[in-house]
Design an enzyme around this catalytic site. Structure first.
Site, mmCIF file in Angstrom:
data_model
loop_
_atom_site.group_PDB
_atom_site.id
_atom_site.type_symbol
_atom_site.label_atom_id
_atom_site.label_comp_id
_atom_site.label_asym_id
_atom_site.label_seq_id
_atom_site.Cartn_x
_atom_site.Cartn_y
_atom_site.Cartn_z
ATOM 1 C CE LYS A 239 14.794 6.425 -7.525
ATOM 2 N NZ LYS A 239 15.415 5.341 -7.145
ATOM 3 N N PRO B 49 6.699 4.828 -0.569
ATOM 4 C CG PRO B 49 7.453 2.793 -1.372
ATOM 5 C CD PRO B 49 6.448 4.002 -1.601
ATOM 6 C CB VAL B 50 9.565 6.228 4.431
ATOM 7 C CG1 VAL B 50 11.017 6.770 5.096
ATOM 8 C CG2 VAL B 50 8.460 6.775 4.409
ATOM 9 N N GLY C 76 12.440 3.185 0.564
ATOM 10 C CA GLY C 76 11.918 2.323 -0.093
ATOM 11 C C GLY C 76 12.802 1.952 -1.678
ATOM 12 N N GLY C 77 13.673 2.984 -1.840
ATOM 13 C CA GLY C 77 14.318 3.008 -3.295
ATOM 14 C C GLY C 77 13.526 3.568 -4.256
ATOM 15 C CG MET C 78 10.031 2.935 -4.893
ATOM 16 S SD MET C 78 8.406 2.559 -4.972
ATOM 17 C CE MET C 78 8.065 3.039 -6.768
ATOM 18 C CB ALA C 79 13.257 9.038 -5.523
ATOM 19 C CB ALA D 205 8.835 12.601 -4.309
ATOM 20 C CG ASP E 232 17.665 9.953 -6.647
ATOM 21 O OD1 ASP E 232 18.630 9.798 -7.386
ATOM 22 O OD2 ASP E 232 17.128 9.102 -5.941
HETATM 23 P P1 ATP Z 1 16.370 6.932 -2.932
HETATM 24 O O1 ATP Z 1 15.598 6.228 -3.786
HETATM 25 O O2 ATP Z 1 16.352 8.495 -3.558
HETATM 26 O O3 ATP Z 1 17.660 6.116 -2.714
HETATM 27 P P2 ATP Z 1 14.714 6.086 -0.654
HETATM 28 O O4 ATP Z 1 13.344 5.998 -1.485
HETATM 29 O O5 ATP Z 1 15.282 4.865 -0.731
HETATM 30 O O6 ATP Z 1 15.466 7.199 -1.566
HETATM 31 P P3 ATP Z 1 13.717 8.192 0.871
HETATM 32 O O7 ATP Z 1 12.267 7.658 1.218
HETATM 33 O O8 ATP Z 1 13.971 9.220 0.346
HETATM 34 O O9 ATP Z 1 14.574 6.709 0.495
HETATM 35 O O10 ATP Z 1 14.138 8.134 2.640
HETATM 36 C C1 ATP Z 1 15.553 8.151 2.831
HETATM 37 C C2 ATP Z 1 15.534 8.808 4.373
HETATM 38 O O11 ATP Z 1 15.376 10.255 4.336
HETATM 39 C C3 ATP Z 1 14.578 8.235 5.303
HETATM 40 O O12 ATP Z 1 15.152 7.076 5.995
HETATM 41 C C4 ATP Z 1 14.062 9.491 6.022
HETATM 42 O O13 ATP Z 1 14.723 9.296 7.507
HETATM 43 C C5 ATP Z 1 14.557 10.739 5.226
HETATM 44 N N1 ATP Z 1 13.819 11.770 5.057
HETATM 45 C C6 ATP Z 1 14.041 13.000 5.263
HETATM 46 N N2 ATP Z 1 12.695 13.638 4.803
HETATM 47 C C7 ATP Z 1 12.149 12.786 4.215
HETATM 48 C C8 ATP Z 1 10.897 12.894 3.501
HETATM 49 N N3 ATP Z 1 9.951 13.900 3.455
HETATM 50 N N4 ATP Z 1 10.274 11.832 3.275
HETATM 51 C C9 ATP Z 1 10.698 10.486 3.360
HETATM 52 N N5 ATP Z 1 12.128 10.495 3.902
HETATM 53 C C10 ATP Z 1 12.535 11.409 4.423
#
Ligand code: ATP
Length: 300
Positions: free
Chosen positions: A11, A96-97, A99-102, A106, A138
């Site tokens: 997202k 991306p982990v 990355g602000g894309m949930a 997901a 999210d």
């Molecule tokens: P949001 O946009 O919801 O704030 P995000 O995209 O910035 O989240 P995520 O990719 O959801 O961040 O990852 C946040 C943290 O969650 C990661 O640093 C990781 O350690 C942890 N995590 C736990 N399970 C997962 C998973 N299945 N995929 C990615 N990260 C995960």
């Protein structure tokens, strides 16, 4: 059924308005989520216990212990169903982990849909949404996808109609940003400036742009209250946003808590060209073209 595959989108927040810090440490939000065509796949196979493996570009940054959000989702579903089910989960990661894309949300949504099917539970969407809301603010959106406005902590969702497809480019950064640290920086900047923080409200002009499918209008109304905090933590994102604007992006914004930057393009061709320019000029490490809105977690 011995194996089930679910595809789940990333997202971008086209509006993220963050209210004053509440006493419980959360903020009231107006959060307009928009699901885009960057997908993780979650495969669930019959197994004794609940385990997870992660493949793909970002896999080394994802935990495979009980803190993995997909494992937590599968466990919550089994608990809801009142039985001890097992599943071997395999996540093919493209989102991306941190990355602000949930991406984690997901995977949690994907695991809920996959295990509901694998275990033959047949739980309705309302039940999955309830479990999703307990897993993270999210996660319910990752189940439904499309475009939706979230209020409260972001978990009270209403779907929004959109009048067309929007074309995007996402510039992926090296290394993630923790959502908690970006909110903390936002609070710190606000405390230091002493300015009043307004109650978050939905931007009517943005709603209209979404409803009519007007990318030019949407570009001018994109907003993200977390952007100053993300830019303070990652100053190198400012030139990335500027470069996208110079290459004709209709809007350029940090996605959620960052560090991914989102650029709204005129159409699919412009999105491809913009992605190419951002990578060849060296401004972005990787740039990916995508479109939205797309469906949430879907069995394939
Ligand atoms: P949001 O946009 O919801 O704030 P995000 O995209 O910035 O989240 P995520 O990719 O959801 O961040 O990852 C946040 C943290 O969650 C990661 O640093 C990781 O350690 C942890 N995590 C736990 N399970 C997962 C998973 N299945 N995929 C990615 N990260 C995960």
């Amino acid at each position: 059924m011995s194996s089930v595959t679910v595809r789940v989108p990333a997202k971008v927040n086209v509006q993220l308005s963050v209210g004053p810090l509440r006493e419980d440490g959360y903020h009231d939000l107006v959060n307009v989520f928009h699901a885009v065509s960057i997908f993780d796949e979650v495969v669930a196979k019959e197994s004794e216990g609940i385990t997870v493996q992660v493949n793909g570009k970002w896999s080394d940054q994802v935990p495979t212990d009980d803190s993995n959000l997909a494992i937590r989702a599968a466990r919550a579903l089994a608990k809801h169903a009142g039985r001890s089910y097992g599943a071997e989960l395999v996540i093919h990661k493209s989102i991306p982990v941190a990355g602000g894309m949930a991406g984690g949300s997901a995977d949690a949504a994907g695991a809920l849909v996959a295990c509901n099917e694998l275990w033959g539970l047949g739980l309705p969407m309302d039940d999955l949404m309830e479990i999703a809301g307990d897993l993270g603010s999210d996660v319910p959106f990752s189940l439904i996808g499309g475009t939706a406005v979230g209020t409260g902590r972001g978990e009270q969702l209403s779907e929004l109609p959109t009048g067309g497809t929007f074309h995007w480019v996402f510039a992926l950064a090296n290394g993630g940003l923790s959502t908690a640290s970006v909110y903390a920086e936002c609070d710190r900047l606000r405390a230091a400036s002493d300015a009043d923080v307004p109650w978050p409200t939905l931007n009517d002009s943005l709603m209209e742009a979404l409803g009519t499918g007007d990318a030019y209008a949407l570009g001018t109304h994109l907003s993200n209250d977390l952007q100053p905090a993300a830019l303070n933590l990652r100053p190198e994102l400012a030139p990335t946003l500027e470069s996208g604007r110079q290459h004709g992006a209709l809007g350029a914004i940090v996605s959620g808590s960052g560090p991914t930057c989102a650029f709204l393009a005129i159409d699919a061709t412009h999105a491809r060209d913009l992605a190419h320019s951002l990578t060849t000029t060296g401004t972005a490490h990787t740039a990916v073209a995508a479109h939205g809105p797309v469906h949430g977690a879907t069995l394939i």
